[in-house]
Design an enzyme around this catalytic site. Structure first.
Site, mmCIF file in Angstrom:
data_model
loop_
_atom_site.group_PDB
_atom_site.id
_atom_site.type_symbol
_atom_site.label_atom_id
_atom_site.label_comp_id
_atom_site.label_asym_id
_atom_site.label_seq_id
_atom_site.Cartn_x
_atom_site.Cartn_y
_atom_site.Cartn_z
ATOM 1 N N GLY A 1 0.815 -1.209 0.000
ATOM 2 C CA GLY A 1 0.000 0.000 0.000
ATOM 3 C C GLY A 1 0.848 1.258 0.000
ATOM 4 N N SER B 1 5.464 -6.050 -0.433
ATOM 5 C CA SER B 1 5.778 -4.634 -0.560
ATOM 6 C C SER B 1 5.925 -3.981 0.806
ATOM 7 C CB SER B 1 4.692 -3.941 -1.394
ATOM 8 O OG SER B 1 4.572 -4.559 -2.650
ATOM 9 N N MET B 2 5.120 -2.933 1.108
ATOM 10 C CA MET B 2 5.240 -2.242 2.387
ATOM 11 C C MET B 2 4.954 -3.174 3.561
ATOM 12 S SD MET B 2 6.179 0.770 3.178
ATOM 13 C CE MET B 2 6.709 1.210 4.822
ATOM 14 N N HIS C 1 9.877 -5.134 -3.421
ATOM 15 C CA HIS C 1 10.139 -4.440 -4.677
ATOM 16 C C HIS C 1 10.283 -2.957 -4.401
ATOM 17 C CE1 HIS C 1 5.524 -3.966 -5.701
ATOM 18 N NE2 HIS C 1 5.886 -3.276 -4.654
ATOM 19 N N ASP D 1 10.261 -7.357 -8.874
ATOM 20 C CA ASP D 1 9.579 -8.147 -7.852
ATOM 21 C C ASP D 1 10.480 -9.283 -7.376
ATOM 22 O OD1 ASP D 1 7.408 -6.534 -8.116
ATOM 23 O OD2 ASP D 1 6.127 -7.998 -9.132
#
Length: 237
Positions: free
Chosen positions: A78, A107-108, A132, A185
């Protein structure tokens, strides 16, 4: 037909004229788990969700500044800035925050997973961990001139540097390696994430996370769970 949010009974002791009684409350399951210091990050990270997690961590810290807090994470990632708010909070409160990844921690969310207390960063066996680089998500209606776009890119690069340095600190990997790995990724199994330094152990036992024996209940009339908000914001991760 939607099932609604499960509700469970909670026995609350209170003293009435020096006589101890039991008061039964029916709480939605997440509120009940919050009372056991178990929190959930289970949707894309945005301002509202981050503020809720941060507020709960602050409240539980005030309630008991020494007892561990458990943060279960299943999220596709996000917004960067709200995610950094959660990361900073779990690293600046008195209680250790145990981070537990399951399903997908991307991710986050993987950055927050890596920020748990030392030796208390856990992944379930079939979790998928993804790193990523941050990216700039401009809405179609955005009308930016070259100067504004340059400013946004500079800020994005600054945020990328913060993310890379955070991963490097938590994993022990050189900054150069992190920079190379997040260019695309980078999926990891829990075993690979443990070797990389994102997590410390695989699998959560009852010794690591305290699960009390709840008497479960269900209320068909409970409100439906809020749907995830699909926001178009700058700085997605």
């Amino acid at each position: 037909m939607p099932l609604g949010i499960p509700k469970v009974p909670f026995e609350d002791s209170f003293d009435d004229d020096n006589e101890e009684d039991e008061k039964i409350e029916w709480l939605d399951i997440y509120t009940r788990l919050h009372r056991e210091r178990i929190l959930f990050l289970g949707q894309p990270i945005n301002d509202q969700m981050a503020n809720t997690i941060i507020g709960l961590i602050v409240y539980l810290t005030i309630e008991d500044p020494h007892k561990d807090i458990n943060l279960f994470i299943q999220s596709s990632g996000g917004l960067i800035v709200p995610g950094l708010g959660i990361y900073d909070m779990i690293n600046h409160v008195g209680p250790d925050v145990r981070t537990i990844g399951l399903g997908l921690t991307a991710s986050m969310a993987s950055f927050i997973l890596s920020g748990g207390a030392p030796n208390k960063r856990i992944s379930f066996p079939h979790n998928r961990i993804l790193m990523h680089q941050p990216f700039l998500d401009l809405p179609e209606e955005a009308d930016l001139d070259l100067g504004d776009l340059e400013a946004e890119m500079e800020e994005l690069l600054r945020l990328r540097e913060i993310i890379v340095e955070g991963y490097a600190k938590r994993t022990g990997k050189p900054v150069e390696i992190i920079n190379e790995d997040i260019e695309r990724d980078f999926f990891m199994t829990p075993q690979e994430a443990q070797a990389y330094g994102i997590i410390d152990s695989i699998g959560a036992s009852s010794r690591e996370v305290r699960f009390d024996n709840f008497q479960s209940g269900f209320d068909d009339s409970a409100a439906e769970a809020e749907s995830n908000v699909d926001e178009s914001e700058f700085g997605q991760f």
